[in-house]
Design an enzyme around this catalytic site. Structure first.
Site, PDB file in Angstrom:
ATOM      1  N   ASN A 196     -44.394  93.075  68.138  1.00 12.48           N
ATOM      2  CA  ASN A 196     -43.216  93.868  67.799  1.00 12.48           C
ATOM      3  C   ASN A 196     -42.002  93.061  68.294  1.00 12.48           C
ATOM      4  O   ASN A 196     -42.144  91.938  68.753  1.00 12.48           O
ATOM      5  CB  ASN A 196     -43.315  95.248  68.485  1.00 12.48           C
ATOM      6  CG  ASN A 196     -42.465  96.295  67.762  1.00 12.48           C
ATOM      7  OD1 ASN A 196     -41.373  95.988  67.277  1.00 12.48           O
ATOM      8  ND2 ASN A 196     -42.950  97.515  67.688  1.00 12.48           N
ATOM      9  N   THR A 197     -40.833  93.638  68.218  1.00 11.24           N
ATOM     10  CA  THR A 197     -39.630  92.860  68.561  1.00 11.24           C
ATOM     11  C   THR A 197     -39.511  92.621  70.064  1.00 11.24           C
ATOM     12  O   THR A 197     -40.021  93.383  70.877  1.00 11.24           O
ATOM     13  CB  THR A 197     -38.367  93.587  68.083  1.00 11.24           C
ATOM     14  OG1 THR A 197     -38.388  94.918  68.604  1.00 11.24           O
ATOM     15  CG2 THR A 197     -38.295  93.623  66.581  1.00 11.24           C
ATOM     16  N   SER A 242     -43.976  97.009  59.321  1.00 10.02           N
ATOM     17  CA  SER A 242     -43.331  98.313  59.345  1.00 10.02           C
ATOM     18  C   SER A 242     -41.839  98.197  59.666  1.00 10.02           C
ATOM     19  O   SER A 242     -41.438  97.381  60.491  1.00 10.02           O
ATOM     20  CB  SER A 242     -44.020  99.149  60.420  1.00 10.02           C
ATOM     21  OG  SER A 242     -43.379 100.373  60.550  1.00 10.02           O
ATOM     22  N   CYS A 250     -42.253 100.229  70.197  1.00 10.39           N
ATOM     23  CA  CYS A 250     -40.871 100.280  69.707  1.00 10.39           C
ATOM     24  C   CYS A 250     -39.912 100.224  70.889  1.00 10.39           C
ATOM     25  O   CYS A 250     -39.972 101.074  71.774  1.00 10.39           O
ATOM     26  CB  CYS A 250     -40.611 101.544  68.902  1.00 10.39           C
ATOM     27  SG  CYS A 250     -38.890 101.607  68.355  1.00 10.39           S
ATOM     28  N   GLY A 301     -44.155  87.968  63.478  1.00 11.55           N
ATOM     29  CA  GLY A 301     -43.044  87.552  64.319  1.00 11.55           C
ATOM     30  C   GLY A 301     -42.407  86.313  63.734  1.00 11.55           C
ATOM     31  O   GLY A 301     -42.873  85.199  63.952  1.00 11.55           O
ATOM     32  N   GLY A 302     -41.373  86.516  62.944  1.00 14.79           N
ATOM     33  CA  GLY A 302     -40.593  85.390  62.426  1.00 14.79           C
ATOM     34  C   GLY A 302     -41.195  84.623  61.276  1.00 14.79           C
ATOM     35  O   GLY A 302     -40.769  83.502  60.984  1.00 14.79           O
ATOM     36  N   LYS A 343     -42.816 102.589  56.899  1.00 16.33           N
ATOM     37  CA  LYS A 343     -42.004 102.615  58.110  1.00 16.33           C
ATOM     38  C   LYS A 343     -42.489 103.598  59.169  1.00 16.33           C
ATOM     39  O   LYS A 343     -43.227 104.526  58.872  1.00 16.33           O
ATOM     40  CB  LYS A 343     -40.536 102.781  57.759  1.00 16.33           C
ATOM     41  CG  LYS A 343     -39.990 104.128  57.564  1.00 16.33           C
ATOM     42  CD  LYS A 343     -38.472 104.028  57.705  1.00 16.33           C
ATOM     43  CE  LYS A 343     -37.974 104.111  59.128  1.00 16.33           C
ATOM     44  NZ  LYS A 343     -37.974 103.000  60.003  1.00 16.33           N
ATOM     45  N   GLY A 344     -42.087 103.338  60.385  1.00 18.00           N
ATOM     46  CA  GLY A 344     -42.507 104.133  61.536  1.00 18.00           C
ATOM     47  C   GLY A 344     -42.319 105.616  61.275  1.00 18.00           C
ATOM     48  O   GLY A 344     -41.219 106.066  60.956  1.00 18.00           O
ATOM     49  N   GLY A 360     -34.155 102.786  65.903  1.00 17.84           N
ATOM     50  CA  GLY A 360     -34.639 103.947  66.663  1.00 17.84           C
ATOM     51  C   GLY A 360     -35.497 104.890  65.845  1.00 17.84           C
ATOM     52  O   GLY A 360     -35.405 106.110  65.977  1.00 17.84           O
TER      53      GLY A 360
END
Lengths: 253, 303
Positions: B192-193, B21, B130, B243-244, B45-46, B72
């Site tokens: 997530n990040t 996403s 998020c 993740g990556g 997307k979110g 955001g």
């Protein structure tokens, strides 16, 4: 799309002109659009680099990129040799628009490397019967790029900050802005310069478009990082720009 | 051709490769590059109940082997999605999954209820991770009890497949994963990040308008891999690893660590065809190593 380098020429200490081609016919592209370039051999360069299209020659099937060495990615690109391959996603973004009024005299303002899209746009305007005037500003004579090319398509006016070429001062101080009237103004360069040009245009009620270079990750509208705050909210410079009419922007002008 | 099919909740995926996403728009942006029906699933997307403008520019900083973002959750809201976007996506032959975000439990629930009406959205990914919104978002995902509360509330209104996206910004991610599982999540996706920041030394200012942002890209891969491995051992529901991931080899590593499926995120920005290359690469890896199906390598890490 992988393109191959036909020529890489150094224009001064910091800038080079890259000419690229392909065995296939290059896709149609418009002035103001840009390419996202994958730089190989530059470990610090994780993302592609957005570079505006400097020229597109249908006769030679060539795409030109005028590049300033700003970091490791662009410096590495500067080392490309003839026949090297470069991966590009292009053409991306919107393009400059023709004047809505009947005025044939238009002004294209470029500050520093911001002159890059103006060669292609000036050539295009000339082909369509307009009379482009180029107003270029740079620090010094050696930073004024592609003057011979630009001269083919219109009248070139210049300023340098040190007075080594053309009028001394900033582009927005050039006498032509007092002496002549234009039907449309297009600008690309550092933001303070574009704001000053936009202010000049607004004061005189001349329509004006500027080309922005907000930092972006993708270039095709999915990362939502390059947004500009406009009358329509946050919109992506990469897909809905990079060219904006100054009336859409929320700049203090 | 090896059998690439995997199962996540009620979803039968044709292969384990999905898009993350916030890195794939609504999928349509990629249709110039490849046929998106080849994907196992695509997570758009979110989406929030009300439209969001997102954070101020600048929202991105490139880092060594990655990037920080502070978008955001900019989006036009769930009703716009349902009315304008969904009709264009519903006939694509892949699993359409919507990432649901919000700042209060009621918002998550209302947004989910709207999504539940859309027949061809086969799953939601509940974003409780998020890092770029002031309220809600990651706050829900960094505490097992609040994560449990929100999963429970959404589970009540959503009968289809419920995936919960977890934050790595926690002491023990398996605790949050177990809380989600206990409240009926069908799967967890992670990571997530990672919360990070970038500073411009010349200007003595932060690069991002929000000061901190979410780090993604190959620089986070070792952390993601470790968390996927830990989580896959801690829960019974399938884990989706991300993740990556930049290529098929990275994807295989996540599968070996115990992920049933994987998502590709940041790599889409650099190579829009990376997902397709990853599907093909996983298939070649399986063939070369004599595996008849991808399920044979899931969690097959030898220690």
């Amino acid at each position: 799309m992988d393109l191959s380098v036909t020529e890489n020429s150094s224009l001064n200490e910091n800038c080079f002109l890259l000419k690229l081609t392909s065995d296939q016919k290059l896709p149609d592209m418009l002035p103001g659009q840009f390419a996202e370039i994958k730089v190989e051999g530059s470990p610090p360069t994780f993302l592609r680099r957005p570079i505006s299209i400097n020229n597109y020659c249908t006769e030679t099937n060539e795409l030109w990129l005028l590049v300033q060495k700003a970091g490791d990615g662009t410096r590495t690109m500067g080392n490309l040799k003839k026949s090297d391959t470069l991966n590009l996603i292009f053409p991306l973004g919107n393009s400059f628009s023709f004047p809505e009024n009947n005025s044939k005299s238009v002004l294209l303002v470029g500050g520093g490397i911001g002159t890059a899209p103006m060669l292609f746009w000036g050539k295009y305007l000339k082909e369509k019967g307009y009379s482009p005037n180029f107003l270029l500003g740079a620090r010094s004579a050696s930073d004024l790029l592609q003057l011979d090319d630009l001269n083919q398509y219109g009248t070139v006016y210049t300023t340098t900050e040190d007075g080594s070429y053309g009028e001394k001062g900033l582009v927005t101080q050039h006498s032509i802005l007092q002496d002549k009237n234009f039907g449309f103004i297009y600008a690309c360069g550092p933001k303070p310069m574009m704001v000053a040009v936009a202010r000049y245009a607004k004061t005189r009620s001349v329509p004006c478009e500027v080309s922005l270079e907000n930092t972006m990750a993708c270039g095709f509208g999915v990362c939502l990082c390059c947004v500009e705050n406009t009358v329509n909210g946050h919109i992506c410079v990469c897909t809905e720009g990079p060219v904006f009419n100054i009336n859409e922007l929320l700049w203090q002008i | 051709m090896a059998d690439l099919r995997v199962k996540i909740g009620q979803l039968d995926l044709k292969n384990p490769v999905m898009t993350a996403s916030g890195t794939f728009g609504y999928g349509e942006e990629f249709s110039d590059f490849f046929d998106i029906s080849r994907l196992g699933g695509y997570i758009v997307k979110g989406t929030t109940l009300a439209p969001r403008q997102g954070n101020a520019y600048p929202r991105m900083a490139e880092t060594p082997a990655g990037m920080l973002n502070a978008v955001g959750l900019q989006n036009k809201g769930v009703h716009y999605f349902a009315d304008e976007i969904y009709p264009r996506l519903k006939d694509i032959d892949s699993h359409l999954i919507v990432n649901v975000s919000g700042s209060a439990i009621e918002d998550y629930v209302a947004c989910t209820e709207k999504i539940a009406e859309l027949e061809k959205v086969t799953a939601i990914e509940l974003n409780i991770s998020c890092p770029n919104v002031k309220q809600g978002g990651m706050a829900f995902g960094t505490c097992a009890s609040s994560a449990g509360d929100i999963v429970r509330a959404v589970r009540k209104v959503y009968p289809k497949t419920l995936i919960v996206k977890l934050s790595p910004n926690v002491t023990d991610i398996t605790e949050i994963a177990r809380a989600a599982e206990a409240e009926g999540a069908d799967s967890v996706s992670l990571i997530n990040t990672l919360l990070g920041m970038a500073i411009d030394a010349d200007k003595r200012r932060p690069v991002l308008s929000t000061v901190t942002g979410g780090l993604s890209g190959p620089c986070v891969k070792p952390v993601a891999l470790r968390m996927v491995w830990q989580t896959a051992r801690a829960v019974k529901i399938p884990v989706i690893g991300l993740g990556g991931i930049m290529n098929w080899k990275d994807a295989v590593e996540f599968l070996l660590a115990g992920a049933t499926a994987i998502q590709i995120g940041t790599a889409n920005f650099i190579d829009p065809e990376v997902t397709i290359k990853t599907i093909d690469g996983i298939n070649e890896y399986l063939n070369k190593n004599g595996y008849s199906s991808v399920s044979k390598i899931i969690g097959a890490l030898e220690i």
